[in-house]
Design a protein around this motif. Structure first.
Motif, PDB file in Angstrom:
ATOM      1  N   ARG A   5     -54.403  41.522 -17.465  1.00 61.19           N
ATOM      2  CA  ARG A   5     -53.543  40.336 -17.423  1.00 61.19           C
ATOM      3  C   ARG A   5     -52.104  40.785 -17.599  1.00 61.19           C
ATOM      4  NH1 ARG A   5     -53.627  37.016 -21.793  1.00 61.19           N
ATOM      5  NH2 ARG A   5     -54.965  38.293 -23.125  1.00 61.19           N
ATOM      6  N   PHE A   6     -51.186  40.024 -16.999  1.00 61.31           N
ATOM      7  CA  PHE A   6     -49.775  40.389 -17.068  1.00 61.31           C
ATOM      8  C   PHE A   6     -48.927  39.179 -17.427  1.00 61.31           C
ATOM      9  CE2 PHE A   6     -51.881  43.063 -13.914  1.00 61.31           C
ATOM     10  CZ  PHE A   6     -51.599  44.321 -14.409  1.00 61.31           C
ATOM     11  N   GLY A   7     -47.788  39.430 -18.021  1.00 58.84           N
ATOM     12  CA  GLY A   7     -46.879  38.340 -18.338  1.00 58.84           C
ATOM     13  C   GLY A   7     -45.514  38.892 -18.675  1.00 58.84           C
ATOM     14  N   ARG A   8     -44.592  37.968 -18.913  1.00 66.87           N
ATOM     15  CA  ARG A   8     -43.229  38.343 -19.314  1.00 66.87           C
ATOM     16  C   ARG A   8     -42.958  37.675 -20.648  1.00 66.87           C
ATOM     17  NH1 ARG A   8     -38.537  39.321 -15.096  1.00 66.87           N
ATOM     18  NH2 ARG A   8     -39.846  41.178 -14.996  1.00 66.87           N
ATOM     19  N   ILE A   9     -42.501  38.460 -21.603  1.00 69.82           N
ATOM     20  CA  ILE A   9     -42.373  37.959 -22.975  1.00 69.82           C
ATOM     21  C   ILE A   9     -41.329  36.838 -23.064  1.00 69.82           C
ATOM     22  CG2 ILE A   9     -40.664  39.633 -23.818  1.00 69.82           C
ATOM     23  CD1 ILE A   9     -43.843  38.752 -25.748  1.00 69.82           C
TER      24      ILE A   9
END
Lengths: 111, 111
Positions: A5-9
């Motif tokens: 999974r990926f995201g931007r803080i």
């Protein structure tokens, strides 16, 4: 095998004025990785967190001050981290009311 | 009760050219919080990490690319995070050789 999974803080729930927004990014085995956005959030004087587990916090953006039960305070700027051992009583003494403060916190499994 | 510890994530071991420098910031209960500085470090093609535990990584500075066993790659910029589940085979496909890339990694307790 699960997929990554990926995201931007910087993308996540916004802090309400005078409050905070928590979101859990990963948890397992008694450990938790949490994103916290604060805006002017302050814990009441004398209201200490007294946790069963060690905690690691990293301030990513904004400005905050942690208070400890021995009367000391510590200012945190972006890039500053703190390790708060289990049962080290602490509170958030100040977060910048003028902008969002972004924290990254890791709660280790209770000892 | 132990005393808190403080530090700055940008202060720590520098990455050697073509390599990386790891330092453990906190560990306990099977979990580990690690600072990683890389400079041009790349894992060999076909050399997959296959870990027993879930991992969370946050890129703080620099640029990197993760590769996965299904052939996909993912570029990471500052503020980007990834959750790599246990047994999700992965490798560091690229890190910027021109500057230091700073990561923050959390290994959860093995399931």
């Amino acid at each position: 095998m699960s997929a990554p999974r990926f995201g931007r803080i910087t993308a996540g729930p916004a802090a309400p004025a005078g409050g905070e927004a928590l979101s859990e990014l990963l948890a397992g085995g008694g450990a938790r990785v949490v994103r916290i956005a604060s805006r002017g959030q302050v814990d009441p004087e004398g209201a200490w967190y007294d946790q069963a587990e060690d905690e690691f916090v990293l301030l990513l953006r904004g400005a905050a001050r942690l208070g400890f039960a021995d009367g000391t305070e510590r200012s945190l700027a972006p890039g500053d981290w703190a390790v708060i051992p289990a049962h080290c009583r602490h509170r958030v003494a100040w977060t910048d009311p003028a902008g969002e403060t972004l924290w990254f916190a890791v709660h280790l499994p209770p000892a």
